[in-house]
Design a protein around this motif. Structure first.
Motif, PDB file in Angstrom:
ATOM      1  N   ALA A  18       0.822  -1.211   0.000  1.00 40.50           N
ATOM      2  CA  ALA A  18       0.000   0.000   0.000  1.00 40.50           C
ATOM      3  C   ALA A  18       0.858   1.263   0.000  1.00 40.50           C
ATOM      4  N   GLU A  19       2.001   1.238   0.685  1.00 43.10           N
ATOM      5  CA  GLU A  19       2.870   2.421   0.736  1.00 43.10           C
ATOM      6  C   GLU A  19       3.388   2.788  -0.645  1.00 43.10           C
ATOM      7  N   LEU A  20       3.760   1.784  -1.432  1.00 42.41           N
ATOM      8  CA  LEU A  20       4.222   2.044  -2.796  1.00 42.41           C
ATOM      9  C   LEU A  20       3.094   2.601  -3.652  1.00 42.41           C
ATOM     10  N   LEU A  21       1.918   1.983  -3.591  1.00 42.99           N
ATOM     11  CA  LEU A  21       0.798   2.449  -4.392  1.00 42.99           C
ATOM     12  C   LEU A  21       0.415   3.877  -4.024  1.00 42.99           C
ATOM     13  N   ALA A  22       0.503   4.205  -2.737  1.00 48.00           N
ATOM     14  CA  ALA A  22       0.180   5.567  -2.307  1.00 48.00           C
ATOM     15  C   ALA A  22       1.187   6.571  -2.864  1.00 48.00           C
ATOM     16  N   ALA A  23       2.468   6.209  -2.874  1.00 48.35           N
ATOM     17  CA  ALA A  23       3.503   7.107  -3.406  1.00 48.35           C
ATOM     18  C   ALA A  23       3.306   7.333  -4.907  1.00 48.35           C
ATOM     19  N   LEU A  24       2.972   6.253  -5.620  1.00 39.99           N
ATOM     20  CA  LEU A  24       2.736   6.388  -7.049  1.00 39.99           C
ATOM     21  C   LEU A  24       1.493   7.232  -7.333  1.00 39.99           C
ATOM     22  N   GLN A  25       0.450   7.027  -6.564  1.00 38.97           N
ATOM     23  CA  GLN A  25      -0.773   7.800  -6.772  1.00 38.97           C
ATOM     24  C   GLN A  25      -0.553   9.274  -6.471  1.00 38.97           C
ATOM     25  N   ALA A  26       0.233   9.553  -5.434  1.00 39.94           N
ATOM     26  CA  ALA A  26       0.508  10.952  -5.087  1.00 39.94           C
ATOM     27  C   ALA A  26       1.279  11.647  -6.202  1.00 39.94           C
ATOM     28  N   HIS A  27       2.189  10.938  -6.840  1.00 43.09           N
ATOM     29  CA  HIS A  27       2.995  11.548  -7.903  1.00 43.09           C
ATOM     30  C   HIS A  27       2.223  11.656  -9.218  1.00 43.09           C
ATOM     31  N   ASP A  30      -4.220  11.419 -11.544  1.00 44.24           N
ATOM     32  CA  ASP A  30      -5.160  10.666 -12.370  1.00 44.24           C
ATOM     33  C   ASP A  30      -4.466   9.832 -13.436  1.00 44.24           C
ATOM     34  N   ARG A  31      -3.133   9.876 -13.476  1.00 40.97           N
ATOM     35  CA  ARG A  31      -2.377   8.991 -14.374  1.00 40.97           C
ATOM     36  C   ARG A  31      -1.990   7.682 -13.683  1.00 40.97           C
ATOM     37  N   PHE A  32      -2.542   7.468 -12.503  1.00 37.96           N
ATOM     38  CA  PHE A  32      -2.376   6.223 -11.751  1.00 37.96           C
ATOM     39  C   PHE A  32      -3.720   5.503 -11.741  1.00 37.96           C
ATOM     40  N   SER A  33      -3.707   4.191 -11.923  1.00 42.91           N
ATOM     41  CA  SER A  33      -4.950   3.427 -11.847  1.00 42.91           C
ATOM     42  C   SER A  33      -4.698   2.057 -11.247  1.00 42.91           C
ATOM     43  N   ALA A  34      -5.574   1.704 -10.300  1.00 42.85           N
ATOM     44  CA  ALA A  34      -5.592   0.338  -9.775  1.00 42.85           C
ATOM     45  C   ALA A  34      -6.928  -0.325 -10.104  1.00 42.85           C
ATOM     46  N   ALA A  35      -7.678   0.285 -11.035  1.00 41.84           N
ATOM     47  CA  ALA A  35      -8.968  -0.279 -11.440  1.00 41.84           C
ATOM     48  C   ALA A  35      -8.750  -1.606 -12.159  1.00 41.84           C
ATOM     49  N   ARG A  36      -9.601  -2.559 -11.887  1.00 37.09           N
ATOM     50  CA  ARG A  36      -9.423  -3.890 -12.454  1.00 37.09           C
ATOM     51  C   ARG A  36      -9.428  -3.867 -13.985  1.00 37.09           C
ATOM     52  N   ALA A  37     -10.350  -3.104 -14.572  1.00 37.94           N
ATOM     53  CA  ALA A  37     -10.423  -3.075 -16.036  1.00 37.94           C
ATOM     54  C   ALA A  37      -9.125  -2.561 -16.642  1.00 37.94           C
ATOM     55  N   MET A  38      -8.548  -1.521 -16.043  1.00 37.93           N
ATOM     56  CA  MET A  38      -7.295  -0.975 -16.565  1.00 37.93           C
ATOM     57  C   MET A  38      -6.148  -1.955 -16.360  1.00 37.93           C
ATOM     58  N   ARG A  39      -6.124  -2.611 -15.226  1.00 35.53           N
ATOM     59  CA  ARG A  39      -5.071  -3.585 -14.967  1.00 35.53           C
ATOM     60  C   ARG A  39      -5.166  -4.765 -15.932  1.00 35.53           C
ATOM     61  N   GLU A  40      -6.389  -5.222 -16.207  1.00 36.79           N
ATOM     62  CA  GLU A  40      -6.557  -6.346 -17.126  1.00 36.79           C
ATOM     63  C   GLU A  40      -6.163  -5.958 -18.549  1.00 36.79           C
TER      64      GLU A  40
END
Length: 471
Positions: A18-27, A30-40
């Motif tokens: 979660a710490e990594l995902l939070a750092a990426l999202q902060a940087h 809206d160019r960060f996505s963990a949505a399932r459709a985007m990941r697939e």
């Protein structure tokens, strides 16, 4: 739901904390996505493999974005997988150990055209067709044409070639310099715009063809070529694929400077007829293109026409206008997806090999005979001017027996190519599918050297892990 076509013995995923995902999202916002459709979307390519998607996707706009993302992932030893146009056939962009997908498609700027030096610098998300549109008015073009409208970053990472390779070479010969982000998130530059150099190790060539396992390519300097004064295309039909290939062998051995020489077997012609409404004769066909002065093109064409007639070639037809040529080459580029439509719901198991030109007719003919005897639908296309051909077997993904048959046929094609002192892959790369063949082709010692290079540059194996060879 259909069963997976190919099963993989996956290593445990290195889940992004979660710490990594939070750092990426902060940087990235809206160019960060963990949505399932985007990941697939970023967890599939044109290979037959089905694996879990990445944990997240980030859309990079700059080299600095890539460096930040890689550095953050390096802190947690989480994989990063570069993503371009998604057209890989060998599983290159699949997150086999989990991690973060770095989508580079927004890095699509032509940075600088140095027309007087015949060079250009581009970001990795620039598509091949986009580059040629932007430089056409300057009388230049970039010749490497793998068929799919691939990104230049992906083409560099897989050492792509394609239809023009017989005259203009592959990405290996046409990449001069790179900007690369290392496994530690550092930005390095390799090569220069000079045509040659003897300065130290050739890091540019090391990165070209490394499939994203040694660094993330963020800028590429390429050679350009003048648009030819005259261009003509022709098609010719043959009684069998052997006759078509023997024609090609003869023209290469005579030194005819043909620009393109493509083989389509009868199945491929049938597919493009259906898809593009061409009405071509459904027989093995050579699609050829000639570049040069008007007199030179005419001389080349006359020589090739004479050679084709000697090998049973018939119905030699010319396409002299740009519209006619574009129609034919567009159909050739559609061959893969055209063939998929001939068996709705199918998947393709493909292989590409390259052999010494003198052995090409034997390699293609035996592959076609074996495929025909198997009962599986298949098609063959080939950049036969440089000894490279592709065969694809169309399988029902719900029938494991068809996948097993296709894989058996594929193995026979590759073993034969290696026995002929050829290669297991002329342009698709190793990825996931051809790791065992790499050992057969190069030997354990050579693969051990590759592993040592990987270990030195990426000791935590975060850069596209699981590709080329397993840990």
């Amino acid at each position: 739901m259909n069963a997976p076509t190919h099963a993989l013995d996956l290593l445990p995923p290195r889940t992004a904390p979660a710490e990594l995902l939070a750092a990426l999202q902060a940087h990235f916002g809206d160019r960060f996505s963990a949505a399932r459709a985007m990941r697939e979307l970023h967890g599939r390519d044109e290979s037959p493999y089905e694996v879990p998607p990445p944990d997240a996707v980030v859309f990079c706009d700059s080299t600095e974005d890539v460096a930040f993302a890689v550095a953050q992932c390096a802190r947690f030893k989480v994989p990063v997988i570069p993503y371009g146009a998604g057209s890989s056939l060998e599983g290159h962009l699949l997150a086999v150990e989990g991690g973060v997908s770095l989508d580079l498609s927004r890095m699509n700027r032509v940075v600088a055209v140095q027309a007087e030096d015949l060079t250009v610098t581009v970001q990795p998300g620039v598509l091949r067709s986009q580059l040629n549109r932007e430089i056409k008015d300057q009388g230049l073009f970039f010749p490497i044409d793998p068929g799919a409208d691939a990104s230049l970053g992906g083409m560099t990472a897989t050492r792509a070639s394609g239809t023009n390779a017989v005259r203009y070479g592959t990405m290996r010969e046409n990449v001069l310099a790179l900007t690369v982000v290392t496994a530690r998130g550092e930005i390095v530059h390799t090569g220069t715009r000079a045509k040659k150099s003897s300065a130290g190790y050739d890091l540019t060539r090391l990165m070209v063809g490394s499939e994203g396992t040694l660094g993330v390519i963020t800028e590429i300097t390429l050679k350009l070529h003048p648009l030819p004064e005259s261009v003509a295309a022709a098609i010719c039909f043959f009684p069998d694929v052997g006759a078509a290939v023997n024609t090609t062998i003869a023209l290469i051995q005579l030194g005819v400077p043909i620009a393109r020489c493509e083989l389509l077997d009868a199945n491929a012609v049938r597919a493009v007829n259906h898809h593009d409404h061409l009405g071509l004769r459904e027989a093995p066909m050579l699609l050829m293109e000639f570049h040069g002065s008007p007199a030179g093109v005419q001389e080349q064409a006359a020589t090739v026409q004479e050679l084709a007639l000697e090998h049973g070639g018939e119905s030699f037809q010319w396409a002299t206008t740009p519209e006619e040529r574009t129609k034919l080459w567009t159909a050739r580029h559609h061959a893969y997806f055209s063939a998929l439509q001939m068996k709705p719901g199918c998947r393709a198991i493909t292989t590409d090999t390259c052999v010494p030109i003198s052995r090409l007719a034997e390699a293609v003919t035996v592959a076609a005979d074996e495929a025909q005897a198997s009962g599986l639908p298949f098609f063959i296309v080939g950049h036969v001017g440089d000894g490279n051909f592709h065969i694809a077997y169309l399988i029902d993904p719900a029938l494991p027996a068809e996948a097993e048959t296709a894989e058996r046929l594929n193995q026979a094609v590759v073993h034969r190519a290696i026995a002929m002192q050829g290669t297991c892959t002329g342009e698709h790369g190793i990825g996931l599918h051809k790791q065992g063949f790499l050992i057969e082709e190069t030997g354990e010692g050579a693969v051990a050297l590759m592993r040592a290079v990987k270990q030195a540059l990426d000791p935590d194996h975060i850069l596209n892990p699981g590709k080329i060879f397993r840990r």
